[in-house]
Motif scaffolding. Structure first.
Motif, short mmCIF file in Angstrom:
data_model
loop_
_atom_site.label_atom_id
_atom_site.label_comp_id
_atom_site.label_asym_id
_atom_site.label_seq_id
_atom_site.Cartn_x
_atom_site.Cartn_y
_atom_site.Cartn_z
N THR A 144 -0.66 -23.84 45.87
CA THR A 144 -0.49 -22.39 46.02
C THR A 144 -1.44 -21.58 45.15
N PRO A 145 -1.69 -21.95 43.86
CA PRO A 145 -2.68 -21.19 43.08
C PRO A 145 -4.07 -21.21 43.71
N ILE A 146 -4.44 -22.33 44.35
CA ILE A 146 -5.75 -22.39 45.02
C ILE A 146 -5.79 -21.41 46.19
N VAL A 147 -4.67 -21.35 46.95
CA VAL A 147 -4.62 -20.43 48.09
C VAL A 147 -4.75 -18.99 47.61
N VAL A 148 -4.01 -18.64 46.56
CA VAL A 148 -4.06 -17.26 46.04
C VAL A 148 -5.47 -16.92 45.58
N TRP A 149 -6.08 -17.83 44.82
CA TRP A 149 -7.40 -17.57 44.25
C TRP A 149 -8.46 -17.41 45.34
N MET A 150 -8.46 -18.33 46.31
CA MET A 150 -9.49 -18.27 47.35
C MET A 150 -9.26 -17.12 48.32
N MET A 151 -8.01 -16.95 48.79
CA MET A 151 -7.75 -15.91 49.78
C MET A 151 -7.89 -14.51 49.18
N TYR A 152 -7.64 -14.38 47.86
CA TYR A 152 -7.85 -13.09 47.20
C TYR A 152 -9.31 -12.65 47.33
N GLN A 153 -10.22 -13.60 47.14
CA GLN A 153 -11.65 -13.28 47.26
C GLN A 153 -12.01 -12.93 48.70
N PHE A 154 -11.51 -13.70 49.67
CA PHE A 154 -11.82 -13.43 51.07
C PHE A 154 -11.28 -12.08 51.52
N ILE A 155 -10.03 -11.78 51.17
CA ILE A 155 -9.42 -10.52 51.60
C ILE A 155 -10.08 -9.33 50.91
N LYS A 156 -10.48 -9.53 49.65
CA LYS A 156 -11.11 -8.44 48.91
C LYS A 156 -12.47 -8.08 49.50
N ASP A 157 -13.12 -9.05 50.15
CA ASP A 157 -14.44 -8.80 50.75
C ASP A 157 -14.36 -8.06 52.08
N LEU A 158 -13.15 -7.87 52.62
CA LEU A 158 -13.04 -7.14 53.88
C LEU A 158 -13.41 -5.67 53.67
N PRO A 159 -14.05 -5.04 54.65
CA PRO A 159 -14.38 -3.61 54.51
C PRO A 159 -13.09 -2.78 54.34
N PRO A 160 -13.02 -1.94 53.30
CA PRO A 160 -11.80 -1.14 53.06
C PRO A 160 -11.45 -0.23 54.23
N GLY A 161 -12.46 0.19 54.99
CA GLY A 161 -12.21 1.09 56.10
C GLY A 161 -11.29 0.51 57.16
N ILE A 162 -11.33 -0.82 57.33
CA ILE A 162 -10.46 -1.46 58.34
C ILE A 162 -9.00 -1.30 57.95
N ILE A 163 -8.69 -1.58 56.68
CA ILE A 163 -7.31 -1.45 56.21
C ILE A 163 -6.87 0.02 56.25
N GLU A 164 -7.76 0.91 55.84
CA GLU A 164 -7.42 2.34 55.84
C GLU A 164 -7.16 2.85 57.26
N ALA A 165 -7.99 2.38 58.22
CA ALA A 165 -7.78 2.79 59.61
C ALA A 165 -6.44 2.30 60.13
N ALA A 166 -6.05 1.09 59.74
CA ALA A 166 -4.75 0.55 60.16
C ALA A 166 -3.61 1.36 59.56
N GLN A 167 -3.77 1.80 58.30
CA GLN A 167 -2.74 2.62 57.66
C GLN A 167 -2.61 3.97 58.37
N VAL A 168 -3.75 4.54 58.76
CA VAL A 168 -3.72 5.83 59.47
C VAL A 168 -3.01 5.68 60.81
N ASP A 169 -3.20 4.52 61.46
CA ASP A 169 -2.55 4.27 62.75
C ASP A 169 -1.08 3.89 62.60
N GLY A 170 -0.61 3.80 61.38
CA GLY A 170 0.81 3.52 61.16
C GLY A 170 1.19 2.05 61.22
N VAL A 171 0.21 1.16 61.05
CA VAL A 171 0.52 -0.27 61.05
C VAL A 171 1.19 -0.64 59.74
N ARG A 172 2.27 -1.37 59.84
CA ARG A 172 2.99 -1.75 58.62
C ARG A 172 2.28 -2.90 57.93
N LEU A 173 2.74 -3.21 56.68
CA LEU A 173 2.07 -4.21 55.87
C LEU A 173 2.01 -5.57 56.56
#
Length: 268
Positions: A144-173
């Protein structure tokens, strides 16, 4: 310049021989008879045979399915626990997030033998010794620590605009995690799952301590090939070749996703 190129090639060839030489010798020995395997000087030319594979397969399938079950369940549990944790650390900005992620990965530096006795006592009291659940718990906690460490880097590299657009559209977490984050990071998810499988498949210390009789995995079964009658090198080589075939084949089939996942974020 030309000399440096030759030196680099020489070092590369030496590294290939050092790393793959023993594996090549193991595979070659698995096709020998016991007499040819013990011949001195070693025989380079011999008649290949599958007789040792027939003997190895008789005791191969039970520990193989034990390993598949325990490694598969623990990898799924590690992803279920680790991916949402990595998403939460990436989504909710805080100055301490980097420290928390670093703390996760520093737990991998803990010597396994340091937690051996406490875990053995706990599993004995819970009557989990020599059951698959002991190793599933250990592998899940280990990966599990390996999953957290690796996936944190992958998710952090996603363009912030994609997550923000989903929030504007009302998509839940959970919708953002399931419908946006996981599909966009599937290469990283495949690489992370592959590493979890390799680490759990090759683990020996906890396996031999907690499940060595009824639920022995392949890593323990390989060591058990040494009998009171002596060491049978050809049969041991055949059994070991079968044991390493699974991670090698899985790694070869997923090499594209593995390389993409491990190099994601390396170049900005």
């Amino acid at each position: 310049m030309r000399w440096s190129h030759h030196v680099q090639n020489l070092i590369l060839y030496l590294a290939v021989i050092v790393i793959f030489g023993p594996i090549f010798w193991l595979i070659v020995t698995s096709f020998k008879t016991e007499a040819d395997a013990y011949a001195m000087p070693p025989k380079v030319f011999f008649s290949p045979t599958l007789v040792e594979y027939r003997g190895a397969l008789e005791s191969f399938w039970a520990p193989f399915f034990h390993s598949v079950f325990m490694v598969g369940i623990s990898t799924i549990l590690s992803l279920i626990l680790g991916v949402p944790a990595a998403f939460a650390l990436s989504h909710y900005q805080s100055r301490r997030n980097e420290s928390i992620v670093f703390w996760f990965i520093t737990t991998k530096a803990l010597p396994p033998v340091a937690v051996m006795i406490p875990l053995f006592v706990i599993f004995r009291e819970l009557r989990l010794l020599d059951t698959p659940w002991a190793l599933i718990i250990v592998f899940t906690g280990m990966n599990t620590p390996i999953v957290v460490w690796m996936m944190y880097q992958f998710i952090k590299d996603l363009p912030p605009g994609i997550i923000e657009a989903a929030q504007v559209d009302g998509v839940r977490l959970w919708g953002m995690l399931w419908r946006i984050v996981i599909p966009l990071t599937r290469s990283g998810l495949a690489a992370t799952a592959m590493l979890c499988v390799i680490f759990a498949w090759n683990e020996f210390l906890f396996s031999v301590s907690f499940t060595a009789i009824k639920w022995e995995p392949l890593s323990v079964a390989v060591a058990a090939q040494q009998t009171s009658r002596g060491q049978f090198w050809a049969q041991l080589s055949a059994f070991t070749t079968l044991a390493i075939a699974v991670p090698v084949v899985v790694g070869w089939l997923t090499q594209k996703q593995l390389v993409r996942g491990l190099t994601s974020g390396a170049v900005k």
